[in-house]
Each structure stands twice: as C-alpha cells, then as structure tokens.
Design a protein around this motif. Structure first.
Motif, PDB file in Angstrom:
ATOM      1  N   ASN A  33       0.844  -1.199   0.000  1.00 25.16           N
ATOM      2  CA  ASN A  33       0.000   0.000   0.000  1.00 25.16           C
ATOM      3  C   ASN A  33       0.879   1.249   0.000  1.00 25.16           C
ATOM      4  O   ASN A  33       1.670   1.420  -0.907  1.00 25.16           O
ATOM      5  CB  ASN A  33      -0.988  -0.029   1.170  1.00 25.16           C
ATOM      6  N   GLU A  34       0.753   2.094   1.034  1.00 25.11           N
ATOM      7  CA  GLU A  34       1.536   3.340   1.086  1.00 25.11           C
ATOM      8  C   GLU A  34       2.794   3.196   1.945  1.00 25.11           C
ATOM      9  O   GLU A  34       3.382   4.184   2.357  1.00 25.11           O
ATOM     10  CB  GLU A  34       0.666   4.499   1.598  1.00 25.11           C
ATOM     11  N   MET A  35       3.238   1.951   2.180  1.00 24.68           N
ATOM     12  CA  MET A  35       4.403   1.724   3.038  1.00 24.68           C
ATOM     13  C   MET A  35       5.501   0.965   2.304  1.00 24.68           C
ATOM     14  O   MET A  35       5.230   0.114   1.471  1.00 24.68           O
ATOM     15  CB  MET A  35       3.996   0.904   4.271  1.00 24.68           C
ATOM     16  N   ALA A  36       6.739   1.283   2.682  1.00 24.59           N
ATOM     17  CA  ALA A  36       7.881   0.443   2.336  1.00 24.59           C
ATOM     18  C   ALA A  36       8.360  -0.115   3.673  1.00 24.59           C
ATOM     19  O   ALA A  36       8.623   0.641   4.614  1.00 24.59           O
ATOM     20  CB  ALA A  36       8.978   1.255   1.672  1.00 24.59           C
ATOM     21  N   ILE A  37       8.423  -1.436   3.768  1.00 26.36           N
ATOM     22  CA  ILE A  37       8.829  -2.087   5.008  1.00 26.36           C
ATOM     23  C   ILE A  37      10.171  -2.754   4.742  1.00 26.36           C
ATOM     24  O   ILE A  37      10.285  -3.622   3.877  1.00 26.36           O
ATOM     25  CB  ILE A  37       7.779  -3.111   5.462  1.00 26.36           C
ATOM     26  N   SER A  38      11.177  -2.325   5.508  1.00 24.14           N
ATOM     27  CA  SER A  38      12.535  -2.819   5.297  1.00 24.14           C
ATOM     28  C   SER A  38      13.052  -3.517   6.550  1.00 24.14           C
ATOM     29  O   SER A  38      12.930  -2.987   7.649  1.00 24.14           O
ATOM     30  CB  SER A  38      13.477  -1.665   4.954  1.00 24.14           C
ATOM     31  N   THR A  39      13.628  -4.701   6.343  1.00 23.21           N
ATOM     32  CA  THR A  39      14.320  -5.424   7.400  1.00 23.21           C
ATOM     33  C   THR A  39      15.802  -5.328   7.081  1.00 23.21           C
ATOM     34  O   THR A  39      16.221  -5.667   5.969  1.00 23.21           O
ATOM     35  CB  THR A  39      13.875  -6.902   7.444  1.00 23.21           C
ATOM     36  N   LEU A  40      16.574  -4.831   8.057  1.00 26.49           N
ATOM     37  CA  LEU A  40      17.989  -4.563   7.836  1.00 26.49           C
ATOM     38  C   LEU A  40      18.819  -5.442   8.776  1.00 26.49           C
ATOM     39  O   LEU A  40      18.613  -5.429   9.993  1.00 26.49           O
ATOM     40  CB  LEU A  40      18.289  -3.090   8.111  1.00 26.49           C
ATOM     41  N   HIS A  41      19.751  -6.192   8.202  1.00 26.04           N
ATOM     42  CA  HIS A  41      20.597  -7.101   8.968  1.00 26.04           C
ATOM     43  C   HIS A  41      22.046  -6.609   8.918  1.00 26.04           C
ATOM     44  O   HIS A  41      22.488  -6.099   7.900  1.00 26.04           O
ATOM     45  CB  HIS A  41      20.547  -8.510   8.373  1.00 26.04           C
ATOM     46  N   GLY A  42      22.776  -6.824  10.007  1.00 33.21           N
ATOM     47  CA  GLY A  42      24.198  -6.467  10.033  1.00 33.21           C
ATOM     48  C   GLY A  42      24.419  -4.971  10.059  1.00 33.21           C
ATOM     49  O   GLY A  42      25.157  -4.432   9.242  1.00 33.21           O
ATOM     50  N   ASN A  43      23.807  -4.301  11.015  1.00 35.29           N
ATOM     51  CA  ASN A  43      23.836  -2.844  11.091  1.00 35.29           C
ATOM     52  C   ASN A  43      24.973  -2.280  11.936  1.00 35.29           C
ATOM     53  O   ASN A  43      25.461  -1.188  11.673  1.00 35.29           O
ATOM     54  CB  ASN A  43      22.522  -2.340  11.708  1.00 35.29           C
ATOM     55  N   LEU A  44      25.343  -2.999  12.984  1.00 34.78           N
ATOM     56  CA  LEU A  44      26.220  -2.431  14.000  1.00 34.78           C
ATOM     57  C   LEU A  44      27.682  -2.369  13.572  1.00 34.78           C
ATOM     58  O   LEU A  44      28.208  -3.294  12.948  1.00 34.78           O
ATOM     59  CB  LEU A  44      26.114  -3.239  15.297  1.00 34.78           C
ATOM     60  N   SER A  45      28.317  -1.275  13.947  1.00 35.37           N
ATOM     61  CA  SER A  45      29.755  -1.124  13.719  1.00 35.37           C
ATOM     62  C   SER A  45      30.491  -1.930  14.788  1.00 35.37           C
ATOM     63  O   SER A  45      29.919  -2.289  15.823  1.00 35.37           O
ATOM     64  CB  SER A  45      30.145   0.351  13.818  1.00 35.37           C
ATOM     65  N   PRO A  46      31.772  -2.218  14.586  1.00 33.13           N
ATOM     66  CA  PRO A  46      32.532  -2.921  15.629  1.00 33.13           C
ATOM     67  C   PRO A  46      32.504  -2.188  16.981  1.00 33.13           C
ATOM     68  O   PRO A  46      32.411  -2.833  18.030  1.00 33.13           O
ATOM     69  CB  PRO A  46      33.949  -2.975  15.056  1.00 33.13           C
ATOM     70  N   SER A  47      32.538  -0.870  16.965  1.00 36.12           N
ATOM     71  CA  SER A  47      32.478  -0.106  18.219  1.00 36.12           C
ATOM     72  C   SER A  47      31.133  -0.307  18.915  1.00 36.12           C
ATOM     73  O   SER A  47      31.083  -0.489  20.141  1.00 36.12           O
ATOM     74  CB  SER A  47      32.685   1.388  17.962  1.00 36.12           C
ATOM     75  N   GLU A  48      30.045  -0.282  18.138  1.00 34.23           N
ATOM     76  CA  GLU A  48      28.720  -0.491  18.722  1.00 34.23           C
ATOM     77  C   GLU A  48      28.590  -1.914  19.272  1.00 34.23           C
ATOM     78  O   GLU A  48      28.000  -2.121  20.338  1.00 34.23           O
ATOM     79  CB  GLU A  48      27.627  -0.229  17.684  1.00 34.23           C
ATOM     80  N   GLU A  49      29.138  -2.881  18.566  1.00 35.48           N
ATOM     81  CA  GLU A  49      29.104  -4.261  19.054  1.00 35.48           C
ATOM     82  C   GLU A  49      29.833  -4.369  20.392  1.00 35.48           C
ATOM     83  O   GLU A  49      29.375  -5.057  21.301  1.00 35.48           O
ATOM     84  CB  GLU A  49      29.728  -5.210  18.031  1.00 35.48           C
ATOM     85  N   PHE A  50      30.965  -3.696  20.519  1.00 34.77           N
ATOM     86  CA  PHE A  50      31.727  -3.708  21.771  1.00 34.77           C
ATOM     87  C   PHE A  50      30.914  -3.064  22.899  1.00 34.77           C
ATOM     88  O   PHE A  50      30.798  -3.616  23.989  1.00 34.77           O
ATOM     89  CB  PHE A  50      33.061  -2.968  21.588  1.00 34.77           C
ATOM     90  N   ILE A  51      30.327  -1.903  22.624  1.00 31.64           N
ATOM     91  CA  ILE A  51      29.524  -1.193  23.631  1.00 31.64           C
ATOM     92  C   ILE A  51      28.331  -2.045  24.055  1.00 31.64           C
ATOM     93  O   ILE A  51      27.950  -2.070  25.225  1.00 31.64           O
ATOM     94  CB  ILE A  51      29.062   0.173  23.083  1.00 31.64           C
ATOM     95  N   ALA A  52      27.739  -2.773  23.123  1.00 32.60           N
ATOM     96  CA  ALA A  52      26.511  -3.530  23.371  1.00 32.60           C
ATOM     97  C   ALA A  52      26.738  -4.833  24.136  1.00 32.60           C
ATOM     98  O   ALA A  52      25.800  -5.606  24.323  1.00 32.60           O
ATOM     99  CB  ALA A  52      25.809  -3.817  22.048  1.00 32.60           C
ATOM    100  N   ARG A  53      27.926  -5.064  24.640  1.00 30.75           N
ATOM    101  CA  ARG A  53      28.187  -6.295  25.397  1.00 30.75           C
ATOM    102  C   ARG A  53      27.573  -6.278  26.790  1.00 30.75           C
ATOM    103  O   ARG A  53      27.491  -7.306  27.435  1.00 30.75           O
ATOM    104  CB  ARG A  53      29.688  -6.568  25.476  1.00 30.75           C
ATOM    105  N   THR A  54      27.111  -5.112  27.248  1.00 30.93           N
ATOM    106  CA  THR A  54      26.452  -5.016  28.554  1.00 30.93           C
ATOM    107  C   THR A  54      25.017  -4.545  28.347  1.00 30.93           C
ATOM    108  O   THR A  54      24.705  -3.922  27.324  1.00 30.93           O
ATOM    109  CB  THR A  54      27.176  -4.005  29.473  1.00 30.93           C
ATOM    110  N   PRO A  55      24.133  -4.811  29.310  1.00 38.04           N
ATOM    111  CA  PRO A  55      22.750  -4.338  29.174  1.00 38.04           C
ATOM    112  C   PRO A  55      22.669  -2.814  29.012  1.00 38.04           C
ATOM    113  O   PRO A  55      21.886  -2.316  28.199  1.00 38.04           O
ATOM    114  CB  PRO A  55      22.078  -4.781  30.473  1.00 38.04           C
ATOM    115  N   GLU A  56      23.475  -2.078  29.754  1.00 35.56           N
ATOM    116  CA  GLU A  56      23.484  -0.621  29.651  1.00 35.56           C
ATOM    117  C   GLU A  56      23.980  -0.184  28.277  1.00 35.56           C
ATOM    118  O   GLU A  56      23.460   0.759  27.679  1.00 35.56           O
ATOM    119  CB  GLU A  56      24.352   0.012  30.744  1.00 35.56           C
ATOM    120  N   GLY A  57      24.966  -0.869  27.765  1.00 40.32           N
ATOM    121  CA  GLY A  57      25.498  -0.562  26.441  1.00 40.32           C
ATOM    122  C   GLY A  57      24.484  -0.837  25.343  1.00 40.32           C
ATOM    123  O   GLY A  57      24.355  -0.052  24.400  1.00 40.32           O
TER     124      GLY A  57
END
Length: 127
Positions: A33-57
């Motif tokens: 209809n009037e939407m484009a729905i996109s699923t995106l895989h493999g988004n995070l940079s290495p720095s973001e992956e490192f930060i995301a190792r903790t719940p707060e990150g």
C-alpha cells in the motif's frame, strides 16, 4: 528483486553508512500500500558491538540508533526516495533489536507505492 526496490535499498544503505559509518550488510524491502517495510541485517559497527556487550550498552546503542535515524528522516526524505516511489514521504517508524543486529524500518508515504512501475520508471497512477 525489482530494480525499484534495489534502488530503494541503496538509498537506505548509503544514508546509514554516511550517518553511522557502516551500512546494513543485507536489506529486504517490500512495498505494501503506502508503506515500504525494510528489514535490515548487520547494522552495527565494531564499536557499537563492543559497547553492546552489557545491558546498559545495548540500551545506549538502541537509543542512539533509533533517535538518530528518526531525527534525520524527520528533517527530510533522503535524496531521490520520493522520486523513486512517486509519492511524498510522510514518516519513518524504526526500531532495532541490538542483540540480534536486526532493524526494521517502516516508511510511510502519502499514496500507495506498491503498484508496478512502468517502463519509464514512474508508478502507475502516480501524478
């Protein structure tokens, strides 16, 4: 995949690469209809992956990515997007599941974009 969807995915990938330093590795988009729905895989940079190792990150990466992408789209549609689909961009709904590095974006337009494109690249029924 249609040429139109391929070009739509390229617009998304380039914008996110410029914004975050890394674009998604894989994008799957459907027009409904009037939407484009996109699923995106493999988004995070290495720095973001490192930060995301903790719940707060993970929360920090989630909040930063979600707010940043929504603020960019709130200012204006990416160059070429409206011309490609033959409709005016209205709003972006976006979220990311940091643990699985999967994001979903729903692009809302002012008219249906799911019609077949004719040979001139315009959407049937678009004015």
């Amino acid at each position: 995949m249609s040429k139109q969807i391929h070009e739509f995915n390229d617009i998304i990938r380039k914008l996110r690469k410029n914004l975050f330093g890394k674009g998604p590795e894989r994008i799957h988009t459907v027009f409904v209809n009037e939407m484009a729905i996109s699923t995106l895989h493999g988004n995070l940079s290495p720095s973001e992956e490192f930060i995301a190792r903790t719940p707060e990150g993970r929360e920090m990466v989630h909040a930063a990515r979600t707010r940043m992408i929504q603020s960019v789209y709130a200012e204006a549609a990416p160059e070429g997007m409206e011309e490609l689909v033959g409709a005016k961009f209205i709003h972006l709904f976006s979220d990311i599941k940091v643990e699985d590095d999967i994001a979903v974006s729903v692009f809302l337009f002012d008219r249906p974009i799911d019609q077949k494109a004719d040979s001139g690249g315009k959407i049937d029924g678009a004015r």
